[in-house]
Design a protein around this motif. Sequence first.
Motif, PDB file in Angstrom:
ATOM      1  N   LYS A  80       0.840  -1.202   0.000  1.00  0.00           N
ATOM      2  CA  LYS A  80       0.000   0.000   0.000  1.00  0.00           C
ATOM      3  C   LYS A  80       0.877   1.255   0.000  1.00  0.00           C
ATOM      4  N   PHE A 135       0.972   5.725   0.051  1.00  0.00           N
ATOM      5  CA  PHE A 135       0.231   6.906   0.491  1.00  0.00           C
ATOM      6  C   PHE A 135       0.962   8.185   0.095  1.00  0.00           C
ATOM      7  N   ALA A 136       0.224   9.271   0.154  1.00  0.00           N
ATOM      8  CA  ALA A 136       0.768  10.618  -0.050  1.00  0.00           C
ATOM      9  C   ALA A 136       1.547  10.682  -1.368  1.00  0.00           C
ATOM     10  N   ARG A 169       8.765   4.899   6.459  1.00  0.00           N
ATOM     11  CA  ARG A 169       8.738   3.776   7.401  1.00  0.00           C
ATOM     12  C   ARG A 169       7.920   2.652   6.765  1.00  0.00           C
ATOM     13  N   ALA A 215       5.160  -0.462   7.447  1.00  0.00           N
ATOM     14  CA  ALA A 215       4.165  -1.028   8.361  1.00  0.00           C
ATOM     15  C   ALA A 215       3.730  -2.385   7.818  1.00  0.00           C
ATOM     16  N   GLN A 246      -0.568  -3.076   9.716  1.00  0.00           N
ATOM     17  CA  GLN A 246      -0.920  -1.804  10.335  1.00  0.00           C
ATOM     18  C   GLN A 246      -0.164  -1.498  11.629  1.00  0.00           C
ATOM     19  N   GLU A 247       1.054  -2.062  11.722  1.00  0.00           N
ATOM     20  CA  GLU A 247       1.941  -1.710  12.831  1.00  0.00           C
ATOM     21  C   GLU A 247       3.287  -1.311  12.231  1.00  0.00           C
ATOM     22  N   PHE A 248       3.866  -0.223  12.735  1.00  0.00           N
ATOM     23  CA  PHE A 248       5.203   0.145  12.277  1.00  0.00           C
ATOM     24  C   PHE A 248       6.185  -0.974  12.618  1.00  0.00           C
ATOM     25  N   ALA A 257       2.729  -1.857   3.999  1.00  0.00           N
ATOM     26  CA  ALA A 257       2.539  -0.454   3.589  1.00  0.00           C
ATOM     27  C   ALA A 257       3.834   0.318   3.752  1.00  0.00           C
ATOM     28  N   ILE A 315       5.122   4.033   4.525  1.00  0.00           N
ATOM     29  CA  ILE A 315       4.545   5.202   5.184  1.00  0.00           C
ATOM     30  C   ILE A 315       5.498   6.390   5.004  1.00  0.00           C
ATOM     31  N   PRO A 316       5.188   7.307   4.110  1.00  0.00           N
ATOM     32  CA  PRO A 316       6.023   8.508   4.000  1.00  0.00           C
ATOM     33  C   PRO A 316       5.946   9.323   5.302  1.00  0.00           C
ATOM     34  N   PRO A 317       6.892  10.240   5.518  1.00  0.00           N
ATOM     35  CA  PRO A 317       6.849  11.058   6.732  1.00  0.00           C
ATOM     36  C   PRO A 317       5.447  11.634   6.925  1.00  0.00           C
ATOM     37  N   VAL A 318       4.898  11.430   8.107  1.00  0.00           N
ATOM     38  CA  VAL A 318       3.512  11.841   8.339  1.00  0.00           C
ATOM     39  C   VAL A 318       3.459  13.347   8.600  1.00  0.00           C
ATOM     40  N   ILE A 375      -1.219  10.183   8.841  1.00  0.00           N
ATOM     41  CA  ILE A 375      -2.072  11.191   8.203  1.00  0.00           C
ATOM     42  C   ILE A 375      -1.120  12.124   7.450  1.00  0.00           C
ATOM     43  N   TRP A 376      -1.547  12.542   6.269  1.00  0.00           N
ATOM     44  CA  TRP A 376      -0.679  13.399   5.445  1.00  0.00           C
ATOM     45  C   TRP A 376      -1.436  14.619   4.973  1.00  0.00           C
ATOM     46  N   TRP A 390       3.804  18.459  -0.458  1.00  0.00           N
ATOM     47  CA  TRP A 390       3.467  17.437   0.536  1.00  0.00           C
ATOM     48  C   TRP A 390       4.089  17.847   1.856  1.00  0.00           C
TER      49      TRP A 390
END
Lengths: 81, 133
Positions: free
Chosen positions: A6, A8-9, A51, A53, A56-58, A73, A75-78, B119-120, B131
């Motif tokens: 998955k 994101f961003a 990061r 995941a 759904q856990e880092f 997944a 995970i780009p920097p949130v 969340i982004w 971004w």
Amino acid sequence: MKVTVKLFAVLKEHLGPSVTIDLPATLSQGQLKEAVVKLDPTLEATLVNCRVAVDQEFVNEDVLNLSDDSEVALIPPVSGG
Amino acid sequence: MYYLRISDDPIDVKKLYAKLVAPQYGGIDMFVGTIRQWTGDIETERIVYSAYHPMAERQLEKLAAPIEQQGARVVIAHRTGELQLTEAAVFVGVAAAHRAQAFEWCQYLIDTLKKEVPIWKQEFDTDKVRWGE
């Protein structure tokens, strides 16, 4: 095995909501990122800071142990808040 | 019991405040993050938030549960979708017996949310789209 990752961003913007790639069941976070870089080399710098995941856990350890039903997944920097 | 919500629905501060009011609490601290126009020389027009559901909710639960175990109440709401200037993007509220705990935990929650919850934001600025980092 085929693994759906998955995204994101900014990753999602480049490659869509997920990619399915051939990966070994045990691999390093770096190997996962390299496989995604191959799909879009412009994402290399972004992926360094992502990061991982699983289910759904880092994952803090470097080694990932995946099974057929693992939810993986990147995970780009949130940036919520 | 904590109340945690990530959704496109506008944040209703009055309703969320009401969830924090109870006889055992003597201090309620609330933080509301809103869409700011200027960041230095960069002018923001709107921000679009997205989240990894339900991992984001699970991460919020992990933050809220230990605080609730110490007797406080936690209310967190985060917007997704497109937000205009001045709109509330995030609400973090803590009700505790005394103010020191309420201040401390509220600050801890917003600071940790910004680092640990997937969340982004995508900022639509007058010069380009960014971004958030």
